[in-house]
Design an enzyme around this catalytic site. Sequence first.
Site, PDB file in Angstrom:
ATOM      1  N   SER A  56      42.848 119.571 131.861  1.00 35.93           N
ATOM      2  CA  SER A  56      44.237 118.616 131.666  1.00 35.93           C
ATOM      3  C   SER A  56      44.813 118.896 130.409  1.00 35.93           C
ATOM      4  O   SER A  56      43.960 119.492 129.376  1.00 35.93           O
ATOM      5  CB  SER A  56      43.625 117.160 131.637  1.00 35.93           C
ATOM      6  OG  SER A  56      43.397 116.535 132.836  1.00 35.93           O
ATOM      7  N   GLU A  63      61.454 118.455 122.480  1.00 38.54           N
ATOM      8  CA  GLU A  63      62.441 118.069 123.460  1.00 38.54           C
ATOM      9  C   GLU A  63      61.483 117.158 124.408  1.00 38.54           C
ATOM     10  O   GLU A  63      61.828 116.857 125.721  1.00 38.54           O
ATOM     11  CB  GLU A  63      63.119 119.050 124.215  1.00 38.54           C
ATOM     12  CG  GLU A  63      63.825 120.162 123.371  1.00 38.54           C
ATOM     13  CD  GLU A  63      62.928 120.935 122.715  1.00 38.54           C
ATOM     14  OE1 GLU A  63      63.549 121.723 121.731  1.00 38.54           O
ATOM     15  OE2 GLU A  63      61.850 120.819 122.599  1.00 38.54           O
ATOM     16  N   SER A  64      60.383 116.365 124.130  1.00 38.58           N
ATOM     17  CA  SER A  64      59.289 115.769 125.011  1.00 38.58           C
ATOM     18  C   SER A  64      58.210 116.349 125.377  1.00 38.58           C
ATOM     19  O   SER A  64      57.237 116.855 124.363  1.00 38.58           O
ATOM     20  CB  SER A  64      60.056 115.029 126.179  1.00 38.58           C
ATOM     21  OG  SER A  64      60.982 114.189 125.739  1.00 38.58           O
ATOM     22  N   HIS A  69      47.413 118.548 135.244  1.00 39.67           N
ATOM     23  CA  HIS A  69      46.020 118.348 135.545  1.00 39.67           C
ATOM     24  C   HIS A  69      45.716 119.102 136.707  1.00 39.67           C
ATOM     25  O   HIS A  69      46.504 119.097 137.821  1.00 39.67           O
ATOM     26  CB  HIS A  69      45.999 116.640 136.075  1.00 39.67           C
ATOM     27  CG  HIS A  69      46.434 115.796 135.062  1.00 39.67           C
ATOM     28  ND1 HIS A  69      45.655 115.398 133.873  1.00 39.67           N
ATOM     29  CD2 HIS A  69      47.602 115.155 134.668  1.00 39.67           C
ATOM     30  CE1 HIS A  69      46.440 114.725 132.956  1.00 39.67           C
ATOM     31  NE2 HIS A  69      47.761 114.464 133.520  1.00 39.67           N
ATOM     32  N   CYS A  84      64.431 116.179 127.390  1.00 39.18           N
ATOM     33  CA  CYS A  84      65.593 115.642 126.917  1.00 39.18           C
ATOM     34  C   CYS A  84      66.358 116.496 126.280  1.00 39.18           C
ATOM     35  O   CYS A  84      66.008 117.633 126.009  1.00 39.18           O
ATOM     36  CB  CYS A  84      65.345 114.228 126.183  1.00 39.18           C
ATOM     37  SG  CYS A  84      64.503 115.011 124.633  1.00 39.18           S
ATOM     38  N   GLN A 173      28.966 138.341 136.279  1.00 37.17           N
ATOM     39  CA  GLN A 173      29.360 137.321 135.566  1.00 37.17           C
ATOM     40  C   GLN A 173      30.635 137.362 134.935  1.00 37.17           C
ATOM     41  O   GLN A 173      31.082 138.449 135.031  1.00 37.17           O
ATOM     42  CB  GLN A 173      28.338 136.995 134.610  1.00 37.17           C
ATOM     43  CG  GLN A 173      28.195 138.189 133.381  1.00 37.17           C
ATOM     44  CD  GLN A 173      26.907 138.039 132.945  1.00 37.17           C
ATOM     45  OE1 GLN A 173      25.772 137.408 132.884  1.00 37.17           O
ATOM     46  NE2 GLN A 173      26.455 139.489 132.407  1.00 37.17           N
ATOM     47  N   HIS A 204      19.510 136.264 116.257  1.00 34.48           N
ATOM     48  CA  HIS A 204      18.836 137.375 116.120  1.00 34.48           C
ATOM     49  C   HIS A 204      18.004 137.784 115.016  1.00 34.48           C
ATOM     50  O   HIS A 204      16.968 138.567 115.402  1.00 34.48           O
ATOM     51  CB  HIS A 204      20.318 138.623 116.150  1.00 34.48           C
ATOM     52  CG  HIS A 204      21.053 138.442 117.356  1.00 34.48           C
ATOM     53  ND1 HIS A 204      22.349 138.318 116.954  1.00 34.48           N
ATOM     54  CD2 HIS A 204      20.886 138.532 118.738  1.00 34.48           C
ATOM     55  CE1 HIS A 204      22.971 138.149 118.261  1.00 34.48           C
ATOM     56  NE2 HIS A 204      21.852 138.481 119.197  1.00 34.48           N
ATOM     57  N   ASP A 228      24.984 142.013 123.497  1.00 34.06           N
ATOM     58  CA  ASP A 228      25.714 141.895 122.595  1.00 34.06           C
ATOM     59  C   ASP A 228      25.482 142.939 121.214  1.00 34.06           C
ATOM     60  O   ASP A 228      25.896 143.267 120.517  1.00 34.06           O
ATOM     61  CB  ASP A 228      25.858 140.514 121.762  1.00 34.06           C
ATOM     62  CG  ASP A 228      24.579 140.010 121.533  1.00 34.06           C
ATOM     63  OD1 ASP A 228      24.388 138.807 122.485  1.00 34.06           O
ATOM     64  OD2 ASP A 228      23.723 140.583 120.851  1.00 34.06           O
ATOM     65  N   GLU A 248      20.243 146.542 129.432  1.00 32.42           N
ATOM     66  CA  GLU A 248      21.233 145.525 129.647  1.00 32.42           C
ATOM     67  C   GLU A 248      21.798 145.817 131.427  1.00 32.42           C
ATOM     68  O   GLU A 248      22.469 146.833 131.615  1.00 32.42           O
ATOM     69  CB  GLU A 248      22.180 145.696 128.766  1.00 32.42           C
ATOM     70  CG  GLU A 248      23.683 144.737 129.034  1.00 32.42           C
ATOM     71  CD  GLU A 248      23.229 143.182 129.263  1.00 32.42           C
ATOM     72  OE1 GLU A 248      23.857 143.041 130.236  1.00 32.42           O
ATOM     73  OE2 GLU A 248      22.522 142.541 128.350  1.00 32.42           O
ATOM     74  N   ASP A 279      19.125 146.513 135.792  1.00 28.29           N
ATOM     75  CA  ASP A 279      18.589 145.400 135.686  1.00 28.29           C
ATOM     76  C   ASP A 279      16.977 145.336 135.250  1.00 28.29           C
ATOM     77  O   ASP A 279      16.277 145.889 135.638  1.00 28.29           O
ATOM     78  CB  ASP A 279      18.217 144.795 137.447  1.00 28.29           C
ATOM     79  CG  ASP A 279      17.679 143.670 137.443  1.00 28.29           C
ATOM     80  OD1 ASP A 279      17.729 143.017 138.730  1.00 28.29           O
ATOM     81  OD2 ASP A 279      17.142 143.041 136.520  1.00 28.29           O
ATOM     82  N   GLY A 280      16.827 144.562 134.260  1.00 29.09           N
ATOM     83  CA  GLY A 280      15.717 144.455 133.583  1.00 29.09           C
ATOM     84  C   GLY A 280      14.477 144.048 134.371  1.00 29.09           C
ATOM     85  O   GLY A 280      13.353 144.543 133.962  1.00 29.09           O
ATOM     86  N   ASP A 301      20.849 132.171 130.350  1.00 26.77           N
ATOM     87  CA  ASP A 301      20.136 131.141 130.934  1.00 26.77           C
ATOM     88  C   ASP A 301      19.776 131.368 132.362  1.00 26.77           C
ATOM     89  O   ASP A 301      20.253 132.233 132.728  1.00 26.77           O
ATOM     90  CB  ASP A 301      21.013 129.959 130.801  1.00 26.77           C
ATOM     91  CG  ASP A 301      21.553 129.492 129.321  1.00 26.77           C
ATOM     92  OD1 ASP A 301      22.750 129.457 129.267  1.00 26.77           O
ATOM     93  OD2 ASP A 301      20.585 129.472 128.400  1.00 26.77           O
ATOM     94  N   PRO A 305      22.429 136.701 137.027  1.00 23.65           N
ATOM     95  CA  PRO A 305      21.431 137.688 136.981  1.00 23.65           C
ATOM     96  C   PRO A 305      20.399 137.508 136.223  1.00 23.65           C
ATOM     97  O   PRO A 305      19.140 138.206 136.252  1.00 23.65           O
ATOM     98  CB  PRO A 305      22.362 138.773 136.081  1.00 23.65           C
ATOM     99  CG  PRO A 305      23.410 137.932 135.420  1.00 23.65           C
ATOM    100  CD  PRO A 305      23.638 136.580 136.372  1.00 23.65           C
TER     101      PRO A 305
HETATM  102  N1  SAM Z   1      21.780 134.718 122.996  1.00 23.44           N
HETATM  103  C1  SAM Z   1      22.072 134.579 124.335  1.00 23.44           C
HETATM  104  C2  SAM Z   1      21.371 133.401 124.966  1.00 23.44           C
HETATM  105  O1  SAM Z   1      20.518 132.809 124.262  1.00 23.44           O
HETATM  106  O2  SAM Z   1      21.584 133.010 126.164  1.00 23.44           O
HETATM  107  C3  SAM Z   1      21.713 135.946 125.163  1.00 23.44           C
HETATM  108  C4  SAM Z   1      22.558 137.040 124.642  1.00 23.44           C
HETATM  109  S1  SAM Z   1      22.553 138.200 125.708  1.00 23.44           S
HETATM  110  C5  SAM Z   1      24.110 138.506 125.726  1.00 23.44           C
HETATM  111  C6  SAM Z   1      22.111 137.896 127.352  1.00 23.44           C
HETATM  112  C7  SAM Z   1      22.323 139.138 128.070  1.00 23.44           C
HETATM  113  O3  SAM Z   1      21.172 139.317 129.149  1.00 23.44           O
HETATM  114  C8  SAM Z   1      23.920 139.116 128.726  1.00 23.44           C
HETATM  115  O4  SAM Z   1      24.560 140.196 128.453  1.00 23.44           O
HETATM  116  C9  SAM Z   1      23.245 139.353 130.306  1.00 23.44           C
HETATM  117  O5  SAM Z   1      24.113 140.336 131.036  1.00 23.44           O
HETATM  118  C10 SAM Z   1      21.793 140.200 130.189  1.00 23.44           C
HETATM  119  N2  SAM Z   1      20.972 140.034 131.472  1.00 23.44           N
HETATM  120  C11 SAM Z   1      20.890 138.964 132.042  1.00 23.44           C
HETATM  121  N3  SAM Z   1      20.190 138.879 133.466  1.00 23.44           N
HETATM  122  C12 SAM Z   1      19.721 140.267 132.979  1.00 23.44           C
HETATM  123  C13 SAM Z   1      18.790 141.116 133.845  1.00 23.44           C
HETATM  124  N4  SAM Z   1      18.335 140.744 134.965  1.00 23.44           N
HETATM  125  N5  SAM Z   1      18.485 142.331 133.054  1.00 23.44           N
HETATM  126  C14 SAM Z   1      19.218 142.845 132.137  1.00 23.44           C
HETATM  127  N6  SAM Z   1      19.895 142.020 131.432  1.00 23.44           N
HETATM  128  C15 SAM Z   1      20.370 140.851 131.728  1.00 23.44           C
END
Ligand code: SAM
Length: 428
Positions: A56, A63-64, A69, A84, A173, A204, A228, A248, A279-280, A301, A305
């Site tokens: 929203s 002009e108003s 929404h 107006c 994402q 960090h 990052d 990453e 993928d980690g 969180d 991923p």
């Molecule tokens: N400080 C942040 C937090 O507390 O949420 C985390 C920052 S860092 C940018 C998180 C990174 O984890 C992201 O870049 C995301 O793409 C990466 N990530 C998520 N799942 C992942 C995976 N399965 N393997 C590798 N990297 C992953």
Amino acid sequence: MSTALGNHILVEFMNCDPHVMNDVAAIERDMVGAAQKAGATVINSTFHHFSPYGVSGVVVIQESHLAIHTWPEYGYAAVDLFTCGEMNAWISFDHLKECFGAKSYSAIEMKRGSVNLLTRNDFDISTARQKASEWRNPEFFTRNVWFTDKDENQALSLRFTGEVFFDVQSPFQRVRILESYKYGKMLALDDMVMTTENDEFHYHEMISHPSMFALKNAKNVLVIGGGDGGTVREILRHDGVEKVTMVEIDGEVIKACKEFLPEIAAAFDNAKLELIVDDGIAFIKNAAPQSYDLIIVDGSDPVGPAEGLFSVEFYTNCYNALKENGILVAQGESPKFNEKAFAELNHTLQDIFGKDKAPVSLFFVPTYPTGMWSFQYGLKGNVSLKENISREDIAQFVDSKGLRYYNEDVHFGSFATPNFVKQLLKRG
Ligand code: SAM
């Protein structure tokens, strides 16, 4: 001479792009653009992003106003173009139809404040006219665009400038770089704040240095996530480190931060760094046993991923890849925001590393919901985060590197656990 004080166009925009309908920054930009395109003088814009979705907002013009929404789940926007004077609000209508990708719409135009029906009173216009004549168009206007990171019960909102420097939907994402008034540029993944220019060092420094002083001469470090670059920057401050491997999953995060958060992404060209986009979870599964002194899980969180970065299998693989007397440290969520994930992660680490081998350190990050956040540890073998740690070594390092959060008192203080957290971590 107009017979009405105002002109009101009520618009129903339908079959719009649901993503745009949920994008507070884009909608604010388009609404302000719609006003300016029709030649209006913008006084202020205030826009808010709702939970779980919807925006929203209003643009106050000389002009108003223009108001909106949205219901992204219907691809629908209700828009009011109230003007107006000579302004032609249909120009704004065309602009918004374009911006929202509205495939259908309806619009009703009505005159507001018919002067035939109104009686002018003896309001002393001269004073108001005097005041109005003193008003000088400041050539800028305040924009109240709020970015909100939330769950169903609590939120953190940051006012941002409306500037969007990077906005890409990656396979994993939505990656955005926005600019907030108080915390500078920030990385947001989906609708979660990841890091900001003005408080990134809290996170960090605390994810990296406590382990480095506990291990004393860590040589081989693995960072999972951390796109990052802030965590590898801090680890590479320690001259004794020989190799840092960073895995990453999302290359777009690295690209966005290199370009728009260069101070955080400062170590990406360091010769000791091996940067892997993968993928980690898969990487650690195939890692050689006992190969790392320190494993840092700097993940987002437990959604999308990063969901698997909270699993028993993942941390068992981390345990196996750690050398004897090695340390694992993980982004541990908050005892006040994601309590369930926070407690479950600790129970998993206790099960894998040992009941007394999973300490928690608490610290503050103002731009994370509640501001109270944690790192959770897994200690393999005899390593300790509290014993045989030299306060002098820490003090000297902090001084020489100009650290702004971490120091010898914070090191030990961060492991002081409040009673409610101890309760939360209790089993059963
Ligand atoms: N400080 C942040 C937090 O507390 O949420 C985390 C920052 S860092 C940018 C998180 C990174 O984890 C992201 O870049 C995301 O793409 C990466 N990530 C998520 N799942 C992942 C995976 N399965 N393997 C590798 N990297 C992953």
